[in-house]
Design a protein around this motif. Structure first.
Motif, PDB file in Angstrom:
ATOM      1  N   VAL A  32      53.508   4.054 -69.501  1.00 40.84           N
ATOM      2  CA  VAL A  32      54.175   5.346 -69.669  1.00 40.84           C
ATOM      3  C   VAL A  32      54.949   5.721 -68.407  1.00 40.84           C
ATOM      4  O   VAL A  32      56.102   6.163 -68.482  1.00 40.84           O
ATOM      5  N   ILE A  33      54.331   5.550 -67.237  1.00 37.41           N
ATOM      6  CA  ILE A  33      55.007   5.928 -65.992  1.00 37.41           C
ATOM      7  C   ILE A  33      56.249   5.079 -65.761  1.00 37.41           C
ATOM      8  O   ILE A  33      57.307   5.592 -65.367  1.00 37.41           O
ATOM      9  N   ILE A  34      56.162   3.772 -66.012  1.00 39.02           N
ATOM     10  CA  ILE A  34      57.327   2.899 -65.831  1.00 39.02           C
ATOM     11  C   ILE A  34      58.453   3.303 -66.772  1.00 39.02           C
ATOM     12  O   ILE A  34      59.625   3.397 -66.374  1.00 39.02           O
ATOM     13  N   ALA A  35      58.120   3.553 -68.035  1.00 39.42           N
ATOM     14  CA  ALA A  35      59.142   3.958 -69.008  1.00 39.42           C
ATOM     15  C   ALA A  35      59.802   5.264 -68.595  1.00 39.42           C
ATOM     16  O   ALA A  35      61.039   5.407 -68.658  1.00 39.42           O
ATOM     17  N   VAL A  36      59.007   6.224 -68.171  1.00 42.76           N
ATOM     18  CA  VAL A  36      59.552   7.521 -67.759  1.00 42.76           C
ATOM     19  C   VAL A  36      60.470   7.362 -66.559  1.00 42.76           C
ATOM     20  O   VAL A  36      61.549   7.980 -66.488  1.00 42.76           O
ATOM     21  N   LEU A  37      60.073   6.548 -65.588  1.00 43.16           N
ATOM     22  CA  LEU A  37      60.908   6.325 -64.396  1.00 43.16           C
ATOM     23  C   LEU A  37      62.265   5.722 -64.768  1.00 43.16           C
ATOM     24  O   LEU A  37      63.304   6.100 -64.207  1.00 43.16           O
ATOM     25  N   MET A  38      62.280   4.798 -65.698  1.00 46.77           N
ATOM     26  CA  MET A  38      63.544   4.193 -66.106  1.00 46.77           C
ATOM     27  C   MET A  38      64.419   5.208 -66.845  1.00 46.77           C
ATOM     28  O   MET A  38      65.629   5.274 -66.625  1.00 46.77           O
ATOM     29  N   PHE A  39      63.817   6.011 -67.703  1.00 44.15           N
ATOM     30  CA  PHE A  39      64.591   7.011 -68.440  1.00 44.15           C
ATOM     31  C   PHE A  39      65.140   8.102 -67.516  1.00 44.15           C
ATOM     32  O   PHE A  39      66.275   8.556 -67.690  1.00 44.15           O
ATOM     33  N   VAL A  40      64.340   8.549 -66.547  1.00 45.97           N
ATOM     34  CA  VAL A  40      64.828   9.598 -65.658  1.00 45.97           C
ATOM     35  C   VAL A  40      65.930   9.056 -64.756  1.00 45.97           C
ATOM     36  O   VAL A  40      66.857   9.782 -64.374  1.00 45.97           O
ATOM     37  N   SER A  41      65.875   7.768 -64.442  1.00 39.92           N
ATOM     38  CA  SER A  41      66.948   7.152 -63.668  1.00 39.92           C
ATOM     39  C   SER A  41      68.264   7.179 -64.438  1.00 39.92           C
ATOM     40  O   SER A  41      69.322   7.542 -63.900  1.00 39.92           O
ATOM     41  N   LEU A  42      68.207   6.815 -65.715  1.00 41.58           N
ATOM     42  CA  LEU A  42      69.414   6.846 -66.554  1.00 41.58           C
ATOM     43  C   LEU A  42      69.921   8.272 -66.751  1.00 41.58           C
ATOM     44  O   LEU A  42      71.133   8.527 -66.737  1.00 41.58           O
ATOM     45  N   ALA A  43      68.987   9.217 -66.919  1.00 46.33           N
ATOM     46  CA  ALA A  43      69.383  10.614 -67.112  1.00 46.33           C
ATOM     47  C   ALA A  43      70.051  11.178 -65.866  1.00 46.33           C
ATOM     48  O   ALA A  43      71.003  11.962 -65.966  1.00 46.33           O
ATOM     49  N   ALA A  44      69.569  10.791 -64.683  1.00 44.45           N
ATOM     50  CA  ALA A  44      70.188  11.256 -63.443  1.00 44.45           C
ATOM     51  C   ALA A  44      71.614  10.740 -63.317  1.00 44.45           C
ATOM     52  O   ALA A  44      72.522  11.467 -62.884  1.00 44.45           O
ATOM     53  N   ILE A  46      78.675  11.926 -58.473  1.00 36.25           N
ATOM     54  CA  ILE A  46      78.219  10.692 -59.104  1.00 36.25           C
ATOM     55  C   ILE A  46      77.424   9.852 -58.116  1.00 36.25           C
ATOM     56  O   ILE A  46      76.338   9.339 -58.420  1.00 36.25           O
ATOM     57  N   GLY A  47      77.936   9.703 -56.904  1.00 42.48           N
ATOM     58  CA  GLY A  47      77.250   8.905 -55.893  1.00 42.48           C
ATOM     59  C   GLY A  47      75.906   9.502 -55.511  1.00 42.48           C
ATOM     60  O   GLY A  47      74.936   8.770 -55.293  1.00 42.48           O
ATOM     61  N   ALA A  48      75.859  10.833 -55.421  1.00 45.27           N
ATOM     62  CA  ALA A  48      74.611  11.495 -55.041  1.00 45.27           C
ATOM     63  C   ALA A  48      73.517  11.232 -56.070  1.00 45.27           C
ATOM     64  O   ALA A  48      72.379  10.861 -55.727  1.00 45.27           O
ATOM     65  N   PHE A  49      73.843  11.382 -57.347  1.00 41.72           N
ATOM     66  CA  PHE A  49      72.829  11.182 -58.378  1.00 41.72           C
ATOM     67  C   PHE A  49      72.529   9.703 -58.593  1.00 41.72           C
ATOM     68  O   PHE A  49      71.412   9.343 -58.989  1.00 41.72           O
ATOM     69  N   ALA A  50      73.510   8.823 -58.316  1.00 40.30           N
ATOM     70  CA  ALA A  50      73.234   7.385 -58.398  1.00 40.30           C
ATOM     71  C   ALA A  50      72.219   6.974 -57.333  1.00 40.30           C
ATOM     72  O   ALA A  50      71.341   6.138 -57.586  1.00 40.30           O
ATOM     73  N   ALA A  51      72.318   7.565 -56.139  1.00 38.69           N
ATOM     74  CA  ALA A  51      71.369   7.250 -55.068  1.00 38.69           C
ATOM     75  C   ALA A  51      69.954   7.641 -55.457  1.00 38.69           C
ATOM     76  O   ALA A  51      68.990   6.896 -55.214  1.00 38.69           O
ATOM     77  N   PHE A  52      69.815   8.791 -56.084  1.00 35.63           N
ATOM     78  CA  PHE A  52      68.486   9.223 -56.499  1.00 35.63           C
ATOM     79  C   PHE A  52      67.979   8.416 -57.691  1.00 35.63           C
ATOM     80  O   PHE A  52      66.768   8.197 -57.830  1.00 35.63           O
ATOM     81  N   ALA A  53      68.890   7.955 -58.545  1.00 36.04           N
ATOM     82  CA  ALA A  53      68.485   7.087 -59.651  1.00 36.04           C
ATOM     83  C   ALA A  53      67.894   5.785 -59.116  1.00 36.04           C
ATOM     84  O   ALA A  53      66.937   5.239 -59.684  1.00 36.04           O
ATOM     85  N   ILE A  54      68.425   5.288 -58.015  1.00 37.16           N
ATOM     86  CA  ILE A  54      67.893   4.070 -57.394  1.00 37.16           C
ATOM     87  C   ILE A  54      66.461   4.301 -56.913  1.00 37.16           C
ATOM     88  O   ILE A  54      65.602   3.421 -57.027  1.00 37.16           O
ATOM     89  N   CYS A  55      66.186   5.494 -56.385  1.00 36.95           N
ATOM     90  CA  CYS A  55      64.820   5.822 -55.948  1.00 36.95           C
ATOM     91  C   CYS A  55      63.828   5.689 -57.109  1.00 36.95           C
ATOM     92  O   CYS A  55      62.725   5.151 -56.938  1.00 36.95           O
ATOM     93  N   PHE A  56      64.226   6.181 -58.280  1.00 38.50           N
ATOM     94  CA  PHE A  56      63.343   6.094 -59.447  1.00 38.50           C
ATOM     95  C   PHE A  56      63.170   4.637 -59.890  1.00 38.50           C
ATOM     96  O   PHE A  56      62.081   4.238 -60.311  1.00 38.50           O
ATOM     97  N   GLY A  57      64.225   3.848 -59.789  1.00 36.20           N
ATOM     98  CA  GLY A  57      64.126   2.433 -60.143  1.00 36.20           C
ATOM     99  C   GLY A  57      63.167   1.683 -59.234  1.00 36.20           C
ATOM    100  O   GLY A  57      62.369   0.849 -59.691  1.00 36.20           O
ATOM    101  N   ILE A  58      63.222   1.962 -57.940  1.00 36.20           N
ATOM    102  CA  ILE A  58      62.295   1.349 -56.976  1.00 36.20           C
ATOM    103  C   ILE A  58      60.857   1.743 -57.308  1.00 36.20           C
ATOM    104  O   ILE A  58      59.935   0.918 -57.245  1.00 36.20           O
ATOM    105  N   SER A  59      60.662   2.992 -57.674  1.00 33.04           N
ATOM    106  CA  SER A  59      59.323   3.464 -58.028  1.00 33.04           C
ATOM    107  C   SER A  59      58.768   2.711 -59.229  1.00 33.04           C
ATOM    108  O   SER A  59      57.574   2.359 -59.266  1.00 33.04           O
TER     109      SER A  59
END
Length: 462
Positions: free
Chosen positions: A341-353, A428-441
């Motif tokens: 569940v946590i992995i799935a949520v992290l991937m979805f929140v990355s795409l949403a960001a 776009i760049g700002a939210f892409a950077a934070f999306a990367i944080c979620f992907g690493i998580s």
């Protein structure tokens, strides 16, 4: 394996351990009442941490803050939370969960009241920092109590209800903030909201007097006689609510941890060090993106041309999207497991960001913001349910507190990075950077995280 002394235990308990006695208890109105108290605690805490998301613009206008200064103002509370979480975690493991949960309210309640009278950036940051210390102190105590006093099959679900409570409270707060700013203006409106938080703190102090101490914690400290009395009292309340005799304890195959002191050194004891480093890294990566986004959502709407009142209305809509996410996440974690569940949520929140960063029209911003909020609340639910299960009872609050501190370090950096990222790469760049944080998580959880679903906290940390 070690069993706690059980003087004064009810009939049928025999010489079973504290853990075995807990795991056989039915879930009754008594545990629900404890859970409701903890839900109210976390809801007030979450509102205070999120309040600047939609008050940052009026605060900045009233105090004459630049964009960089607004970032400092937004980050100051998290610096306090980081310090408070670690200190309180150690104190919780040394002196108990209940005392910390009750007495921290006085600190952040008074600090919130004084924040209403802040006159410049320095006074505002100082008072928010002090508020943060009190807020950070609540997190280890509240979630340690959930892990130690609730059945293994209910921990994630109750954590989900805590997030539901916080999401509802945040929506109500935004509505009140909108009305206050409309009726009495920006300058008085944001100040009135801090007075309201003081009143909420006073209410929470009254409610928390009825919370119990954790028998598991008492046993982990070697205070077996006190643990036995506390456990017998807990069982008596459950039996009264249940309306019939309690079932006998399950086979005593669960060992209580040997008594140790809740110090930072114990986080790196054999078998615990890798989990400590994993929890710290996970919180650091997640909170960098989480608060980097949430703290600036309202102000970025204003910067894009929306009025403050309209930005708060959009904020209400976006915040509402998180209400079903918390309950759903808690339920799915009990059925499918923590990791999946946590992995799935992290991937979805990355795409949403990423989608939110690309949004241009206000309608698209509201839609993608709501989706992003849904998964961010789901993420918070997963993180708070999972982390206490990674640490032994004797160091659970310290482990959760230090993990929260690592998260708050990045929460300080996240909001401060937004102006730099926006200036360099745009929204776009700002939210892409934070999306990367979620992907690493997500990678951290996949590669390192243990599965703890359905296990007692003793088994989960064995």
């Amino acid at each position: 394996m070690r069993s706690s002394g059980l003087g004064g235990s009810p009939a049928g308990a025999g010489n079973a351990s504290i853990a075995a006695r807990f795991e056989r208890l039915p879930f009754t109105a008594y545990q629900r009442r404890i859970a409701l108290i903890l839900v109210s605690c976390f809801a007030i805490d979450a509102v205070d941490l999120a309040m600047l998301s939609y008050l940052l613009a009026p605060v900045s206008h009233d105090l004459g803050l630049s964009q960089a200064e607004a970032g400092l103002a937004a980050s100051s509370v998290f610096a306090g939370v980081g310090i408070g979480a670690t200190i309180a975690g150690i104190l919780c493991d040394t002196y108990g969960r209940r005392k910390i949960l009750v007495y921290t309210m006085y600190l952040w309640g008074v600090a919130s009241l004084l924040t209403a009278f802040a006159w410049d950036l320095t006074s505002f940051m100082t008072l928010r920092f002090i508020t943060g210390i009190g807020l950070g102190a609540e997190i280890p105590a509240a979630f340690a109590l959930i892990a130690e006093c609730m059945p293994a099959s209910r921990r994630a679900l109750i954590t989900g209800w805590m997030q539901v409570g916080s999401a509802i409270a945040t929506v109500l707060f935004n509505i009140i903030a909108l009305v206050a700013i409309h009726l009495i203006g920006e300058a008085l409106g944001w100040r009135a909201m801090f007075v309201l938080m003081f009143l909420a703190a006073m209410f929470a102090i009254y409610v928390r007097r009825h919370i119990c101490e954790s028998p598991r914690w008492l046993a982990s400290c070697g205070r077996d006689a006190e643990a036995a009395r506390a456990m017998a009292a807990f069982e008596s309340e459950v039996e009264r609510a249940h309306g019939r005799p309690l079932p006998p304890p399950v086979a005593d195959v669960i060992a209580d941890a040997p008594p140790v002191q809740g110090t930072l050194a114990k986080l790196f004891a054999p078998g615990q060090a890798s989990r400590t480093l994993f929890a710290w890294a996970l919180w650091f990566a997640v909170m960098m993106g989480y608060y980097g986004i949430t703290m600036w959502v309202g102000k970025l709407l204003v910067d894009r041309g929306m009025s403050i009142a309209d930005s708060i209305m959009i904020g209400i809509f976006i915040s509402s999207a998180g209400i079903p996410a918390a309950w759903l996440t808690g339920s799915l974690m009990e059925r499918l497991g923590r990791k999946l569940v946590i992995i799935a949520v992290l991937m979805f929140v990355s795409l949403a960001a990423l989608a939110y960063g690309y949004a241009t029209s206000f309608a698209w911003i509201a839609a993608t913001g709501a989706v992003m909020r849904f998964f961010m609340v789901a993420l918070a639910t997963g993180l708070y349910a999972y982390t206490p299960e990674l640490f032994r009872t004797s160091t659970r609050a310290t482990g959760l507190g230090t993990s929260s501190t690592m998260g708050r370090i990045s929460a300080v950096a996240g909001p401060m990075l937004v102006p730099v990222l926006v200036a360099t790469w745009g929204y776009i760049g700002a939210f892409a950077a934070f999306a990367i944080c979620f992907g690493i998580s997500a990678l951290l959880v996949l590669l390192i995280g243990p599965e703890t679903r359905g296990k007692s906290v003793e088994d989960a940390t064995a």
